[in-house]
Scaffold this active site. Structure first.
Site, PDB file in Angstrom:
ATOM      1  N   ASN A 111      34.722  21.845  85.654  1.00 39.19           N
ATOM      2  CA  ASN A 111      34.774  22.912  86.643  1.00 39.19           C
ATOM      3  C   ASN A 111      36.110  23.643  86.606  1.00 39.19           C
ATOM      4  O   ASN A 111      37.142  23.075  86.242  1.00 39.19           O
ATOM      5  CB  ASN A 111      34.526  22.356  88.040  1.00 39.19           C
ATOM      6  CG  ASN A 111      33.174  21.680  88.142  1.00 39.19           C
ATOM      7  OD1 ASN A 111      32.257  21.986  87.393  1.00 39.19           O
ATOM      8  ND2 ASN A 111      33.044  20.745  89.070  1.00 39.19           N
ATOM      9  N   VAL A 112      36.086  24.888  87.063  1.00 33.53           N
ATOM     10  CA  VAL A 112      37.293  25.724  87.077  1.00 33.53           C
ATOM     11  C   VAL A 112      37.688  26.094  88.501  1.00 33.53           C
ATOM     12  O   VAL A 112      38.522  26.978  88.701  1.00 33.53           O
ATOM     13  CB  VAL A 112      37.080  27.004  86.240  1.00 33.53           C
ATOM     14  CG1 VAL A 112      36.834  26.669  84.780  1.00 33.53           C
ATOM     15  CG2 VAL A 112      35.929  27.859  86.806  1.00 33.53           C
ATOM     16  N   HIS A 160      37.825  23.024  80.952  1.00 27.35           N
ATOM     17  CA  HIS A 160      37.620  24.448  80.680  1.00 27.35           C
ATOM     18  C   HIS A 160      38.660  25.331  81.349  1.00 27.35           C
ATOM     19  O   HIS A 160      38.451  26.535  81.509  1.00 27.35           O
ATOM     20  CB  HIS A 160      36.224  24.874  81.139  1.00 27.35           C
ATOM     21  CG  HIS A 160      35.132  24.194  80.387  1.00 27.35           C
ATOM     22  ND1 HIS A 160      33.849  24.036  80.907  1.00 27.35           N
ATOM     23  CD2 HIS A 160      35.110  23.610  79.162  1.00 27.35           C
ATOM     24  CE1 HIS A 160      33.100  23.390  80.019  1.00 27.35           C
ATOM     25  NE2 HIS A 160      33.846  23.121  78.969  1.00 27.35           N
ATOM     26  N   CYS A 172      47.996  35.568  80.181  1.00 24.15           N
ATOM     27  CA  CYS A 172      47.989  36.861  79.512  1.00 24.15           C
ATOM     28  C   CYS A 172      47.557  36.689  78.056  1.00 24.15           C
ATOM     29  O   CYS A 172      48.102  35.844  77.335  1.00 24.15           O
ATOM     30  CB  CYS A 172      49.377  37.498  79.569  1.00 24.15           C
ATOM     31  SG  CYS A 172      49.504  39.066  78.660  1.00 24.15           S
ATOM     32  N   CYS A 206      50.943  38.088  75.699  1.00 23.67           N
ATOM     33  CA  CYS A 206      52.225  37.377  75.636  1.00 23.67           C
ATOM     34  C   CYS A 206      52.119  35.899  75.988  1.00 23.67           C
ATOM     35  O   CYS A 206      53.061  35.143  75.759  1.00 23.67           O
ATOM     36  CB  CYS A 206      53.250  38.050  76.544  1.00 23.67           C
ATOM     37  SG  CYS A 206      52.910  37.845  78.318  1.00 23.67           S
ATOM     38  N   ASN A 251      21.170  12.359  89.213  1.00 27.54           N
ATOM     39  CA  ASN A 251      20.671  13.720  89.115  1.00 27.54           C
ATOM     40  C   ASN A 251      19.411  13.899  89.951  1.00 27.54           C
ATOM     41  O   ASN A 251      18.546  13.032  89.962  1.00 27.54           O
ATOM     42  CB  ASN A 251      20.344  14.055  87.664  1.00 27.54           C
ATOM     43  CG  ASN A 251      19.878  15.489  87.509  1.00 27.54           C
ATOM     44  OD1 ASN A 251      20.681  16.404  87.560  1.00 27.54           O
ATOM     45  ND2 ASN A 251      18.590  15.686  87.319  1.00 27.54           N
ATOM     46  N   GLY A 295      16.203  15.266  89.854  1.00 30.88           N
ATOM     47  CA  GLY A 295      15.310  15.791  88.840  1.00 30.88           C
ATOM     48  C   GLY A 295      15.695  15.303  87.461  1.00 30.88           C
ATOM     49  O   GLY A 295      16.695  14.603  87.272  1.00 30.88           O
ATOM     50  N   CYS A 330      25.711  13.573  95.297  1.00 31.80           N
ATOM     51  CA  CYS A 330      27.029  12.934  95.152  1.00 31.80           C
ATOM     52  C   CYS A 330      27.761  12.832  96.484  1.00 31.80           C
ATOM     53  O   CYS A 330      28.386  11.820  96.776  1.00 31.80           O
ATOM     54  CB  CYS A 330      27.886  13.725  94.161  1.00 31.80           C
ATOM     55  SG  CYS A 330      27.369  13.564  92.455  1.00 31.80           S
TER      56      CYS A 330
END
Length: 259
Positions: free
Chosen positions: A142-143, A159, A167, A170, A231, A233, A249
Site C-alpha cells: 500500500n501507498v 511500492h 522529482c 533531479c 479472504n 471469497g 482483518c
C-alpha cells in the site's frame, strides 16, 4: 482483495503474510459481506501466531478498506465494479507531460481527503504486535502510509508512498503536503470536487507490480512452507493454502494475543 498468512517454521522462524480483503462494518461500501467469525478458525490462527518466532507480515489494499480506501478488484465493491473510470497507466505517466498534468490535477483535488484518512483496527493491531516484539518486519504493497500513522517502524513500503514525492528530473524528495501547498499557491482560484478515492492515488501499476506480493506465496509453496489465507471469497492462492479464513482483518486481528 484478500489477506494471506504464510507460515514459515524452519529453524524456529515463522512468517505471516496478510494481504488484501480486510474490512470493517462502518465502511461496508468497500467490502463484500462476510460470514460471522468462526471460533475454531480464530483458535487456529491464534496457535499460528503463538508458535511464530520471527514473524513477517505482508499487507495489501484490502487492509485499508476499513479506513475508507476502496481497492480496485473486489467483486461488486471494488472500483472496477462500481465505476468505468480507468486509472492512469504508470508507463503513460512517465512518458507524457499532459498525462502527468491530468494525474496531478486529480490528485490535487483528492489529496485533502486521502491524507486525512486514519488507521483502522487492523493497522493498530499490527503496530501493537511490533511493539510487543511479536512482529519482526512488515512489508506493505500500500501507498497510503496508514501503517506509519499507526506507529509501525519496522516497515518496507514495497511500492513507495503517496506521502512522499520524487522529482523525475533531479531526484529531490519532498513531503506530499509541501507539493500541495505549491499547487494551491500556483492555482489560487481553481477548485473542483473530488468524487471517490483510489488505493494507489490513481496511478495504475503494471500487472507485475500489483501482484508482486503473490511471489511470496509462490516462493513459500516452492519451499514447502505452510500457507494460510484470510479472504472474503476465493483467491487464486486457495489451492496453495493449508488454512483459509473468510473474515475481516479489522475484526479478527485485534482478537489475537501476540504474546
Amino acid at each position: 482483495m484478500n489477506c494471506r498468512w504464510t507460515l514459515r517454521a524452519a529453524k524456529g522462524r515463522w512468517m505471516v503474510n496478510i494481504s488484501q480483503q480486510c474490512s470493517h462494518g462502518s465502511i461496508g461500501l468497500f467490502v463484500p459481506p462476510s460470514p460471522p467469525l468462526d471460533p475454531e478458525k480464530i483458535r487456529e490462527l491464534q496457535r499460528f501466531i503463538t508458535l511464530s518466532k520471527r514473524l513477517l507480515v505482508m499487507t495489501g489494499a484490502g487492509i485499508s478498506t476499513e479506513s475508507g480506501i476502496p481497492d480496485y478488484r473486489s467483486e461488486k465493491v471494488g472500483l472496477y465494479a462500481r465505476t468505468d473510470r480507468k486509472p492512469i497507466q504508470h508507463g503513460d505517466f512517465l512518458r507524457s507531460a499532459p498525462v502527468r498534468q491530468r494525474y496531478w490535477a486529480r490528485n490535487f483535488v483528492g489529496w485533502p481527503r486521502f491524507s486525512s484518512l486514519q488507521p483502522n483496527p487492523a493497522h493498530w493491531a499490527l503496530s501493537n504486535w511490533e511493539r510487543l516484539g511479536k512482529l519482526y518486519w512488515l512489508v506493505t504493497q500500500n501507498v497510503d502510509a496508514l501503517h506509519t500513522k499507526a506507529g509501525s517502524q519496522r516497515l518496507t513500503e514495497l511500492h513507495g508512498c503517496m506521502h512522499r514525492v520524487l522529482c523525475l528530473n533531479c531526484g529531490e524528495q519532498i513531503p506530499r503536503g509541501v507539493l500541495q501547498e505549491r499547487f494551491e499557491a500556483l492555482n489560487p482560484t481553481w477548485s473542483a470536487e473530488a468524487h471517490g478515492l483510489a488505493p494507489d492515488g490513481d496511478v495504475f501499476l503494471t500487472e507485475e507490480q500489483v501482484y508482486s506480493g503473490y511471489r511470496f506465496i509462490l516462493t513459500a509453496r516452492e519451499k514447502k512452507l505452510p500457507i494460510a489465507i484470510l479472504n472474503i471469497g476465493p483467491t487464486r492462492s486457495d489451492d496453495l493454502a493449508c488454512l483459509k479464513l473468510d473474515s475481516r482483518c479489522g475484526e479478527l486481528l485485534p482478537l489475537i494475543d501476540p504474546c
